[in-house]
Scaffold this active site. Structure first.
Site, mmCIF file in Angstrom:
data_model
loop_
_atom_site.group_PDB
_atom_site.id
_atom_site.type_symbol
_atom_site.label_atom_id
_atom_site.label_comp_id
_atom_site.label_asym_id
_atom_site.label_seq_id
_atom_site.Cartn_x
_atom_site.Cartn_y
_atom_site.Cartn_z
ATOM 1 N N GLU A 50 -14.365 2.898 22.490
ATOM 2 C CA GLU A 50 -14.394 1.830 21.331
ATOM 3 C C GLU A 50 -14.081 2.715 20.155
ATOM 4 O O GLU A 50 -13.614 1.886 19.100
ATOM 5 C CB GLU A 50 -15.964 1.379 21.248
ATOM 6 N N PHE A 112 -31.653 -4.682 27.719
ATOM 7 C CA PHE A 112 -30.448 -3.657 28.165
ATOM 8 C C PHE A 112 -29.392 -4.176 27.292
ATOM 9 O O PHE A 112 -28.872 -5.119 26.986
ATOM 10 C CB PHE A 112 -30.216 -4.435 29.733
ATOM 11 N N GLN A 113 -28.906 -2.720 26.706
ATOM 12 C CA GLN A 113 -27.781 -2.644 26.002
ATOM 13 C C GLN A 113 -27.912 -3.376 24.512
ATOM 14 O O GLN A 113 -27.042 -3.901 23.886
ATOM 15 C CB GLN A 113 -26.446 -3.452 26.390
ATOM 16 N N LYS A 162 -25.109 -13.347 22.845
ATOM 17 C CA LYS A 162 -24.471 -13.974 24.203
ATOM 18 C C LYS A 162 -24.502 -15.369 24.221
ATOM 19 O O LYS A 162 -23.579 -16.347 24.537
ATOM 20 C CB LYS A 162 -24.873 -13.540 25.262
ATOM 21 N N MET A 474 -9.740 24.782 9.939
ATOM 22 C CA MET A 474 -10.259 24.781 8.386
ATOM 23 C C MET A 474 -11.519 25.201 8.344
ATOM 24 O O MET A 474 -11.935 25.858 7.489
ATOM 25 C CB MET A 474 -10.213 23.118 8.022
#
Ligand code: TPP
Length: 565
Positions: A50, A112-113, A162, A474
């Site tokens: 993602e 969940f999630q 959803k 760096m």
């Protein structure tokens, strides 16, 4: 006719003329993906992570000026997207990020999630929405795109449970949008503009300080015209590279921590700084108490909250830079005599001659600055250049011959390692046939290296030039300069993959490069190959980025090149 929430998302994207969505599916967003499957109006690019998807949408937006769109699922999908959203937010990039969410009935139950998505993205978005009722969805979609691209642009996040994607409502997409509390000021106040022009007329040592806003507002032609007309010395921030062509005689180069001596001394000695869409970032000002002590400030910005935030501003102008410069130009033509600044220009030109950007070239080992300059010679003039974060980023900003705005894509505000490659892929999708090159480090490239597969699948041939110093360069440089060379956890020499094999294993092409000849040959071959390419360029391990303003030091205390001390 009634549509489901999922269908409304798709229809809205079509209404917004979206060409491409970058994303990654999952449970909570599946209904929307099912509708993506059924349509042919826009393309979907499946990233491998993602974070990659959001950086791709960001790179697409930076290169094209369109709104970038990314789609992810709930929970870990959204949290993986966070770095990409924050990256876009700090650089004011217009994006819409759509995430799935657990059903409304499950919100707050640690389902969940489930993650509090709007809670997570609130501080890193221009605005965010949790859609509780499908009836609100068309308006929210319209508002999200409007907010993303209007005023000061930025990412807008829409979280859709959803059950809302299943629920139905009549689909009417609003034609126009009216928001009572959000009305950006596009036109600058005429009297404020006149006062600023008078101040420029009176000044002896004025400087144009050009920032990313000059790119975002599409004002670059006007900025070029104003600079040419007034012959006022000009400096650019990292985000503004390319607004002024690299060979313009009035451009002193980049300002700030790794800016040129002349640009920083111009800011230090100026009696008037005219900020064109720049925000006085700490990487530009150095130690704030010592910054521009002799200067009055003209600050033009579309976001009123930026003005006076860091430095006191005598001449504030709220407005879109393009509109303000349109109003300013006739007054400047009438009032300004460029000869007035002749002496000032001479002083700064002298600084440029005394302390130009330079490096000690070498024929036995490749210097990163040489590789960047050489790329500028070999690549077409309209090539798009992205970078990751580190020394290679600063060398690119210093040494690449930037000709156009939107030519350099780099994470300026957040400084996100892992940005460069996916951003380049997104840009390639947007700019099609133009060559896209990502300068990266051996540390940064590892952070989203999986996206070679995305480049392979969607035929997005991006060239990654890995300036490989076998260090987190760096950080190593700071350790060397400010921590007595205690190289704590920055040596990567024993944790290097075989970049050639790695590229090949994912459908790309790889080159191991140790000499200048090999570099030229590999770059030309990579451009021809039309594949995702890695050039693993072994560079001088201990090269430093100079000049440098040490952290929290005044600009005038910059460290220059050893032999110039
Ligand atoms: C995600 C992230 N983690 C850590 C850092 C801190 N950081 C800034 S530059 C840098 C080293 C980058 O190394 P490399 O990509 O090899 O580039 P080089 O400096 O050697 O050119 C690190 C670790 C960062 N900017 N971003």
């Amino acid at each position: 006719m009634k549509l489901t929430g999922a269908q409304i998302v798709i229809e809205s994207l079509i209404k917004e003329n979206v060409e491409v969505v970058f994303g990654y599916p999952g449970g909570a967003i599946m209904n929307v993906y099912d509708e993506i499957y059924k349509q042919n109006s826009f393309k979907h690019i499946l990233a491998k992570h993602e974070q990659g998807a959001v950086h791709m949408a960001d790179g697409y937006a930076r290169a094209t000026g369109n709104v970038g769109v990314a789609m992810v699922t709930s929970g870990p999908g959204l949290t993986n997207a966070v770095t990409g959203i924050a990256t876009a937010y700090t650089d004011s990039i217009p994006m819409v990020i759509i995430s799935g969410q657990v059903p409304t009935t499950a919100i707050g139950t640690d389902a969940f999630q489930e993650v509090d998505a709007v809670g997570v993205t609130r501080p890193i978005t221009k605005h965010n929405f949790l859609v509780k009722d499908v009836k609100d969805l068309p308006f929210i979609m319209k508002e999200a795109f409007y907010l993303a691209k209007s005023g000061r642009p930025g990412p807008v996040h829409i979280d859709i449970p959803k059950d809302v994607t299943v629920a139905k409502t009549k689909f009417e997409y609003p034609e126009k949008i009216e928001l009572i509390t959000y009305k950006p000021t596009y036109k600058g106040n005429k009297r404020a503009i006149k006062r600023a022009v008078d101040a420029i007329k009176r000044a002896k040592k004025p400087v144009f300080y050009v920032g990313g806003g000059a790119v975002l507002s599409g004002a670059y032609e006007l900025v070029r015209e104003v600079v040419k007309l007034t012959k006022i010395p000009t400096v650019e921030t990292l985000m503004a590279r390319g607004v002024i062509r690299y060979d313009c005689p009035y451009l002193l180069g980049m300002v700030g921590m790794h800016g040129t001596y002349a640009a920083n001394m111009a800011m230090n000695d100026a009696d008037l700084i005219i900020s064109l869409g720049a925000r006085f970032d700490d990487r530009v000002t150095g130690k704030l108490d010592e910054f521009a002590k002799h200067a009055d400030i003209v600050h033009i910005d579309i976001d009123p909250s930026q003005i006076g935030k860091v430095v006191p501003t005598k001449y504030p102008i709220v407005g879109d830079l393009k509109n303000v410069l349109e109003d300013m130009l006739p007054l400047l033509i009438e009032e300004i005599e460029p000869e007035r600044y002749e002496e000032w220009r001479e002083i700064l030109n002298r600084y440029q001659e005394l302390y130009p950007l330079k490096y000690n070239d070498d024929d036995t080992v490749i210097k990163p600055q040489w590789a960047i300059q050489k790329t500028g010679e070999i690549a077409p003039e309209d090539a798009v250049i992205s970078t990751d974060v580190g020394q290679h980023q600063m060398w690119t900003a210093q040494f690449y011959p930037f000709t156009y705005p939107r030519q350099l894509l780099t994470s300026g505000g957040l400084g996100t390692m892992g940005f460069g490659f996916p951003a380049a892929l997104g840009a390639k999708e947007g700019v099609k046939d133009r060559v896209v090159i990502n300068f990266t480090g051996d540390g940064s490239i590892m952070m989203n290296i999986q996206e070679v597969l995305t480049g392979y699948k969607y035929k997005l041939p991006v060239i990654n030039i890995i300036l490989n110093n076998n260090y987190l360069g760096m950080v190593r440089q700071w350790q060397t300069m400010f921590y007595d060379d205690r190289l704590s956890e920055t040596d990567l020499s024993d944790v290097q993959p075989d970049f050639v094999k790695l590229a090949e294993s994912m459908g790309g092409i790889g080159f191991r490069v140790k000499t200048k000849d090999e570099f030229e040959k590999a770059l030309k071959e990579a451009i021809e190959s039309k594949k995702v390419a890695f050039l693993d360029v072994q560079i001088d391990r201990r090269e430093d980025v100079l000049p440098m303003v040490p952290p929290n030091s005044p600009l005038k205390n910059m460290l220059i090149f050893k032999e110039d001390k």
